[in-house]
Design a protein around this motif. Structure first.
Motif, PDB file in Angstrom:
ATOM      1  N   ILE A 112       0.928  -1.263  -0.087  1.00 51.73           N
ATOM      2  CA  ILE A 112      -0.043  -0.094   0.163  1.00 51.73           C
ATOM      3  C   ILE A 112       0.875   1.242   0.112  1.00 51.73           C
ATOM      4  N   GLU A 113       0.565   2.261  -0.780  1.00 54.17           N
ATOM      5  CA  GLU A 113       1.440   3.467  -0.915  1.00 54.17           C
ATOM      6  C   GLU A 113       0.280   4.664  -0.240  1.00 54.17           C
ATOM      7  N   HIS A 114       0.863   5.077   0.575  1.00 53.85           N
ATOM      8  CA  HIS A 114      -0.159   6.249   1.447  1.00 53.85           C
ATOM      9  C   HIS A 114       0.487   7.572   0.554  1.00 53.85           C
ATOM     10  N   ALA A 115      -0.578   8.217  -0.021  1.00 54.50           N
ATOM     11  CA  ALA A 115      -0.303   9.590  -0.476  1.00 54.50           C
ATOM     12  C   ALA A 115      -1.549  10.626  -0.346  1.00 54.50           C
ATOM     13  N   ASP A 116      -1.146  11.832   0.063  1.00 48.74           N
ATOM     14  CA  ASP A 116      -2.317  12.969   0.141  1.00 48.74           C
ATOM     15  C   ASP A 116      -3.232  12.900  -1.106  1.00 48.74           C
ATOM     16  N   ASP A 117      -2.752  12.503  -2.302  1.00 49.23           N
ATOM     17  CA  ASP A 117      -3.582  12.883  -3.477  1.00 49.23           C
ATOM     18  C   ASP A 117      -4.377  11.613  -3.734  1.00 49.23           C
ATOM     19  N   ALA A 118      -4.270  10.568  -2.929  1.00 46.76           N
ATOM     20  CA  ALA A 118      -5.006   9.232  -3.200  1.00 46.76           C
ATOM     21  C   ALA A 118      -6.485   9.194  -2.537  1.00 46.76           C
ATOM     22  N   GLY A 119      -6.845  10.199  -1.893  1.00 41.89           N
ATOM     23  CA  GLY A 119      -8.030  10.410  -1.252  1.00 41.89           C
ATOM     24  C   GLY A 119      -8.572  11.739  -0.842  1.00 41.89           C
ATOM     25  N   PRO A 120      -9.826  11.968  -0.477  1.00 40.62           N
ATOM     26  CA  PRO A 120     -10.735  10.748  -0.201  1.00 40.62           C
ATOM     27  C   PRO A 120     -11.188  10.231  -1.354  1.00 40.62           C
ATOM     28  N   GLN A 121     -11.468   8.900  -1.554  1.00 37.17           N
ATOM     29  CA  GLN A 121     -11.910   8.174  -2.783  1.00 37.17           C
ATOM     30  C   GLN A 121     -13.146   7.635  -2.252  1.00 37.17           C
ATOM     31  N   VAL A 122     -14.297   7.953  -2.541  1.00 41.17           N
ATOM     32  CA  VAL A 122     -15.649   7.374  -1.993  1.00 41.17           C
ATOM     33  C   VAL A 122     -16.701   6.993  -3.116  1.00 41.17           C
ATOM     34  N   THR A 123     -17.255   6.218  -2.798  1.00 41.66           N
ATOM     35  CA  THR A 123     -18.521   5.588  -3.535  1.00 41.66           C
ATOM     36  C   THR A 123     -19.752   5.612  -2.660  1.00 41.66           C
ATOM     37  N   VAL A 124     -20.865   6.276  -3.095  1.00 38.43           N
ATOM     38  CA  VAL A 124     -22.039   6.258  -2.490  1.00 38.43           C
ATOM     39  C   VAL A 124     -23.004   5.278  -3.188  1.00 38.43           C
ATOM     40  N   ALA A 125     -23.429   4.091  -2.415  1.00 36.48           N
ATOM     41  CA  ALA A 125     -24.475   3.399  -3.121  1.00 36.48           C
ATOM     42  C   ALA A 125     -25.751   3.185  -2.625  1.00 36.48           C
ATOM     43  N   ALA A 126     -26.744   3.477  -3.371  1.00 37.15           N
ATOM     44  CA  ALA A 126     -28.103   3.513  -3.050  1.00 37.15           C
ATOM     45  C   ALA A 126     -28.728   2.062  -3.750  1.00 37.15           C
ATOM     46  N   VAL A 127     -29.388   1.415  -2.623  1.00 34.15           N
ATOM     47  CA  VAL A 127     -29.629   0.086  -2.865  1.00 34.15           C
ATOM     48  C   VAL A 127     -31.257   0.010  -2.693  1.00 34.15           C
ATOM     49  N   VAL A 128     -31.784  -0.367  -3.994  1.00 32.75           N
ATOM     50  CA  VAL A 128     -33.176  -0.593  -3.859  1.00 32.75           C
ATOM     51  C   VAL A 128     -33.601  -2.040  -4.282  1.00 32.75           C
ATOM     52  N   GLY A 129     -34.205  -2.822  -3.208  1.00 38.31           N
ATOM     53  CA  GLY A 129     -34.345  -4.286  -3.371  1.00 38.31           C
ATOM     54  C   GLY A 129     -32.874  -4.925  -3.952  1.00 38.31           C
ATOM     55  N   GLN A 130     -32.767  -5.480  -4.985  1.00 45.66           N
ATOM     56  CA  GLN A 130     -31.668  -6.401  -5.657  1.00 45.66           C
ATOM     57  C   GLN A 130     -30.733  -5.463  -6.341  1.00 45.66           C
ATOM     58  N   ASP A 131     -31.290  -4.357  -6.686  1.00 49.50           N
ATOM     59  CA  ASP A 131     -30.352  -3.185  -7.434  1.00 49.50           C
ATOM     60  C   ASP A 131     -29.883  -2.154  -6.839  1.00 49.50           C
ATOM     61  N   ARG A 132     -29.055  -1.574  -7.306  1.00 49.45           N
ATOM     62  CA  ARG A 132     -28.213  -0.400  -6.766  1.00 49.45           C
ATOM     63  C   ARG A 132     -27.604   0.606  -7.753  1.00 49.45           C
ATOM     64  N   ALA A 133     -27.480   1.650  -7.219  1.00 47.87           N
ATOM     65  CA  ALA A 133     -26.871   2.868  -8.218  1.00 47.87           C
ATOM     66  C   ALA A 133     -25.803   3.483  -7.402  1.00 47.87           C
ATOM     67  N   PHE A 134     -24.671   4.032  -8.141  1.00 47.68           N
ATOM     68  CA  PHE A 134     -23.580   4.254  -7.475  1.00 47.68           C
ATOM     69  C   PHE A 134     -23.275   5.747  -7.842  1.00 47.68           C
ATOM     70  N   LEU A 135     -22.500   6.407  -7.093  1.00 56.48           N
ATOM     71  CA  LEU A 135     -21.964   7.705  -7.343  1.00 56.48           C
ATOM     72  C   LEU A 135     -20.602   7.760  -6.765  1.00 56.48           C
ATOM     73  N   THR A 136     -19.550   7.838  -7.540  1.00 52.99           N
ATOM     74  CA  THR A 136     -18.065   7.728  -7.060  1.00 52.99           C
ATOM     75  C   THR A 136     -17.322   8.819  -7.341  1.00 52.99           C
ATOM     76  N   ARG A 137     -16.198   9.043  -6.443  1.00 51.54           N
ATOM     77  CA  ARG A 137     -15.076  10.074  -6.633  1.00 51.54           C
ATOM     78  C   ARG A 137     -13.951   9.365  -6.708  1.00 51.54           C
ATOM     79  N   ARG A 138     -12.945   9.513  -7.726  1.00 51.52           N
ATOM     80  CA  ARG A 138     -11.751   8.892  -8.055  1.00 51.52           C
ATOM     81  C   ARG A 138     -10.814   9.966  -7.445  1.00 51.52           C
TER      82      ARG A 138
END
Length: 299
Positions: free
Chosen positions: A92-118
């Motif tokens: 693992i390389e620790h670096a200031d520019d590697a985060g925050p890296q986030v995915t928001v998952a909205a789960v509806v039944g057996q399906d889901r939608a994602f919003l992601t920041r790289r």
């Protein structure tokens, strides 16, 4: 004394690490201008590289992550979860520019939608050391986006004597790339789901999609969720049905399937047994929010 073949049994898993914010208990997805409320929420370490690695570690397979991780509070929080999973973090390389890296998952039944920041580039400064790891036998690339950023990754792994698997993962900016299959040259196991396979081949039918993908890879696995999974090699197709289990969240189920299949494949199990192992791992993953969350309880 451990033989050289036995020593080289570990998996190196490469890809981005995310902090997953998973909202469950939703009746429908959010719409612009309106607020909805979830009855459940989990904060979990995510990303296909980690989720597959966690399931491999849970199966008793030595596995290390090759990835970059931020120094922000969200990245620090998921690192604690990753360490608790038993995955080796030496690369693992620790670096200031590697985060925050986030995915928001909205789960509806057996399906889901994602919003992601790289955040930052995918290439870890530790990659050379990781590929030189004398215990590594196999490289798992958790998303095509990683290979797109590191185009010589497969050839470098092959030079070190590693077998290679790749999950294309959904990325609308890359999944329709006509050069995708050529860029994946040298991959031993190709692991798309049905939606990804359709985007790559233009075929919604599993058999037709497999027929188009199979010439490019020694072994293609096709994940169909509740429809089960398929494998094709040398023109021979196999299908295994899904297990009937209570579904809480399907996030990471495909990555868990990858881990089960890879673990059995490295044990030189039959393709049918590998498919069943993948489905077993995937079925376990959907029974909790977060692709590796259930593993923390020791299940």
């Amino acid at each position: 004394m451990m033989t050289h073949a036995e020593k080289r049994s570990a998996v190196l898993s490469i890809g981005r690490i995310y902090c997953d914010l998973i909202f469950t208990g939703l009746g429908h997805l959010p719409v612009l201008g309106r607020e909805i409320y979830a009855s459940g929420m989990e904060i979990a370490a995510g990303g296909g590289a980690f989720i597959a690695a966690a399931h491999l570690a849970h199966a008793g397979r030595k596995v290390a992550l090759a990835a970059r991780l931020g120094t922000d509070s969200l990245s620090t929080g998921v690192e604690e979860q990753i360490r608790d999973s038993g995955v080796d973090l030496r690369f693992i390389e620790h670096a200031d520019d590697a985060g925050p890296q986030v995915t928001v998952a909205a789960v509806v039944g057996q399906d889901r939608a994602f919003l992601t920041r790289r955040a930052g580039p995918a290439l870890p400064a530790t990659l050379d050391a990781a590929l030189d790891w004398d215990e590594a036998r196999h490289l798992h690339i958790a998303e095509y986006a990683t290979l797109h950023e590191i185009p010589d990754l497969v050839s470098r792994a092959k030079e070190k004597g590693l077998t290679v698997s790749l999950d294309p993962s959904w990325d609308a900016t890359l999944i329709y790339d006509r050069g995708l299959l050529q860029a994946c040259e040298g991959v031993d196991l190709f692991l798309p789901n049905l939606e990804e396979a359709e985007a790559i081949t233009g075929s919604a039918d599993p058999e037709a999609a497999l027929a188009k993908l199979s010439p490019a890879f020694p072994l293609v696995l096709l994940k169909g969720g509740a429809k089960g999974a398929w494998a094709m090699s040398n023109g021979r197709m196999l299908h295994a049905p899904a297990e009937t289990v209570p579904v809480i969240d399907t996030t990471g189920a495909g990555d868990a399937f990858n881990a089960g299949f890879i673990d059995a494949w490295l044990n030189e199990a039959s393709e049918d047994a590998c498919l069943k192992a993948g489905i077993r791992f995937g079925s376990r993953a959907v029974q909790a929010a977060g692709g590796a969350k259930l593993l923390a309880s020791g299940d």
